[in-house]
Each structure stands twice: as structure tokens, then as C-alpha cells.
Write a protein that holds these residues in place. Structure first.
Motif, short mmCIF file in Angstrom:
data_model
loop_
_atom_site.label_atom_id
_atom_site.label_comp_id
_atom_site.label_asym_id
_atom_site.label_seq_id
_atom_site.Cartn_x
_atom_site.Cartn_y
_atom_site.Cartn_z
N LEU A 183 -110.49 -38.97 -38.07
CA LEU A 183 -109.23 -38.60 -38.71
C LEU A 183 -108.85 -37.22 -38.21
CD1 LEU A 183 -110.17 -39.78 -42.31
CD2 LEU A 183 -108.96 -41.08 -40.55
N VAL A 184 -107.71 -37.12 -37.54
CA VAL A 184 -107.29 -35.90 -36.88
C VAL A 184 -106.09 -35.31 -37.62
CG1 VAL A 184 -106.57 -34.86 -34.69
CG2 VAL A 184 -107.92 -36.98 -34.68
N ARG A 185 -106.20 -34.06 -38.05
CA ARG A 185 -105.01 -33.42 -38.61
C ARG A 185 -104.08 -33.03 -37.45
NH1 ARG A 185 -103.75 -27.74 -41.69
NH2 ARG A 185 -101.74 -28.42 -42.52
N HIS A 186 -102.79 -33.22 -37.65
CA HIS A 186 -101.78 -32.90 -36.63
C HIS A 186 -101.78 -31.42 -36.27
CE1 HIS A 186 -99.47 -30.85 -39.71
NE2 HIS A 186 -99.81 -31.86 -40.50
N GLY A 187 -101.06 -31.07 -35.21
CA GLY A 187 -100.90 -29.68 -34.81
C GLY A 187 -100.00 -28.90 -35.76
N GLU A 188 -99.95 -27.60 -35.55
CA GLU A 188 -99.17 -26.71 -36.41
C GLU A 188 -97.69 -27.09 -36.38
OE1 GLU A 188 -99.37 -22.04 -36.53
OE2 GLU A 188 -97.76 -22.68 -35.17
N THR A 189 -97.05 -26.99 -37.56
CA THR A 189 -95.63 -27.30 -37.68
C THR A 189 -94.85 -26.08 -38.19
OG1 THR A 189 -95.63 -27.98 -40.00
CG2 THR A 189 -96.29 -29.63 -38.36
N GLU A 190 -93.54 -26.18 -38.08
CA GLU A 190 -92.69 -25.15 -38.64
C GLU A 190 -92.89 -25.04 -40.15
OE1 GLU A 190 -88.75 -26.18 -37.43
OE2 GLU A 190 -89.19 -25.98 -35.30
N GLY A 191 -93.16 -26.16 -40.80
CA GLY A 191 -93.43 -26.14 -42.24
C GLY A 191 -94.72 -25.42 -42.57
N ASN A 192 -95.76 -25.59 -41.73
CA ASN A 192 -97.01 -24.87 -41.96
C ASN A 192 -96.79 -23.38 -41.90
OD1 ASN A 192 -98.89 -27.26 -39.94
ND2 ASN A 192 -98.38 -27.38 -42.09
N VAL A 193 -96.04 -22.93 -40.89
CA VAL A 193 -95.78 -21.51 -40.72
C VAL A 193 -95.01 -20.95 -41.90
CG1 VAL A 193 -94.63 -19.79 -39.28
CG2 VAL A 193 -95.88 -21.66 -38.20
N ALA A 194 -94.03 -21.72 -42.39
CA ALA A 194 -93.19 -21.27 -43.49
C ALA A 194 -93.82 -21.52 -44.85
CB ALA A 194 -91.83 -21.96 -43.43
N GLN A 195 -94.99 -22.16 -44.88
CA GLN A 195 -95.70 -22.52 -46.12
C GLN A 195 -94.85 -23.42 -47.01
OE1 GLN A 195 -97.09 -18.68 -47.75
NE2 GLN A 195 -99.09 -19.21 -46.92
#
Length: 227
Positions: A7-19
Motif C-alpha cells: 500500500l503506497v501513499r501518494h506523493g505530496e499534494t497542494e492540499g498537503n502543503v496547505a494542510q
């Protein structure tokens, strides 16, 4: 060792950066850093997977696309395997929003699967989406008979989402329980690796950077709790 479900978590997103609590499909895309993470993950695989799947979320499809490019294995979208749905909290950001979600999420890990995100899902509903799909992958690719029939046996990769991966693993595998499952989050493109057991259960042999036994471990640097 092959024949695992990874099970692989996806790469960083704009939502991750913006919390942001970003759970609706299609959701936000990968950042440049997230794309680089996904590309590096695909190129770092020591063996070619026997199959590659992802959720319908844009970030998961993009991550799987980079893995496909690196391995040559076509990515297939599986419906209904999106992240835990934030409901009325969709689009919220910051520590207060995450703590609201975590109260419900921790309850699920502690066994209260009836707890429900307002306007979103209960733990039962999340698992009802995921567990049948996981069992289908097991039967198709990871039974002894299925592996014996493969000309080039390998692992099955499923690109998915942080909160969903941890909850599903909590309910599938022995030896991974809270507070470990709630305190040890997965960074972008980290994995949980599961080995099928003869009794229908699974053994977790990797959780991010950690390997068994999974006791009280130092938690990762806090990041977004989901996505």
C-alpha cells in the motif's frame, strides 16, 4: 520476498502543503515535489510488480502514472478506494481541523467503528469500501495457486491514502494496534507492506521506515493526518 500487497501513499499534494482536508474525488494534484517523489519511488523499486492499482483520486492516479512509466506495468483505477471522506470538514485547514478529524479517527482505531465524521463516513463504511477490494486482490494475485500460475511472480502495488491505509492495516493485520497505528503516520510515497497468511489474515512487515515488532515507537514528525 515477493507476493506482498504494498500500500503506497501518494506523493505530496497542494492540499498537503496547505494542510487542507482534501478527500473528495478528484481532489488536488501533486506538487512538483510530489511528482519527483513518485518518480523516485517508481525508479527505486527492486522488482517489477505483478500488478499496479490506484484510487480514483487525481493524486493517486498521477503517482501511479510515474510508477507505470518506471516499471512498464499499466496502472488500473479501482473505484471506491478514495480517502476517508471528511464530510462537513472538507476543505478545512490547520491544526483545529485536523484535531476534529483525529478525534473520530482515533475512535475507529480503538474499536468504535460506529463513530461518524459529520456529513462523512463511519469507520464501518470506510472498511466496507476497502476490505472486499483487498480480498479480491488477494484471491487474484496472492494465493499460493495464483502465485504459482504467474510467469514472473511479484508484488501487488495499490497507490492510496494515508488515513485509509492505516485504518485498513489496523483491521487486516495482527500486531499493529493503537497507539502505534495512530501515532506513526505515513509520509508521502511511504508504504505499508502486507504478507498474506494461510488463515486469511495478513502480516505487516513494513510500516513506513519501521519493521516488526511494532510496539511503542517514536512517532514521525507530525504531518497532515490524511490525504
Amino acid at each position: 520476498m515477493t507476493g506482498k500487497l504494498i500500500l503506497v501513499r501518494h506523493g505530496e499534494t497542494e492540499g498537503n502543503v496547505a494542510q487542507l482536508l482534501d478527500t473528495k474525488v478528484p481532489g488536488l494534484p501533486l506538487t512538483e515535489r510530489g511528482a519527483a517523489q513518485a518518480k523516485a519511488f517508481g525508479e527505486s523499486l527492486s522488482s517489477v510488480p505483478v500488478a499496479l492499482f490506484c484510487s480514483a483520486a487525481l493524486r493517486a492516479r498521477q503517482t501511479a502514472g510515474y510508477i507505470e512509466a518506471a516499471t512498464g506495468v499499466p496502472a488500473t483505477v479501482l473505484e471506491n478506494l478514495q480517502e476517508v471522506q471528511a464530510g462537513d470538514w472538507e476543505g478545512w485547514r490547520g491544526a483545529a481541523a485536523h484535531e476534529s478529524f483525529q478525534r473520530i479517527y482515533r475512535a475507529w482505531h480503538d474499536g468504535d467503528l460506529d463513530a461518524e465524521v459529520p456529513g462523512g463516513e463511519s469507520g464501518h463504511e470506510v472498511l466496507a469500501r476497502f476490505l472486499p477490494a483487498i480480498e479480491q486482490l488477494r484471491q487474484r494475485y496472492l494465493t499460493p495457486e495464483a502465485i504459482a500460475a504467474q510467469s514472473n511472480p511479484g508484488d501487488v502495488l495499490l497507490v492510496n491514502h494515508g488515513a485509509a491505509i492505516r485504518l485498513v492495516t489496523r483491521n487486516l493485520a495482527d500486531g499493529v494496534t493503537p497507539p502505534f497505528t495512530t501515532d506513526n503516520r505515513l509520509d508521502n510515497t511511504e508504504t505499508v507492506e502486507l504478507v498474506p497468511l494461510a488463515d486469511g489474515r495478513w502480516e505487516c512487515v513494513r510500516w513506513g521506515q519501521l519493521t516488526p515488532p511494532f510496539g511503542t515507537k517514536e512517532a514521525h514528525t507530525p504531518d497532515d493526518p490524511m490525504g
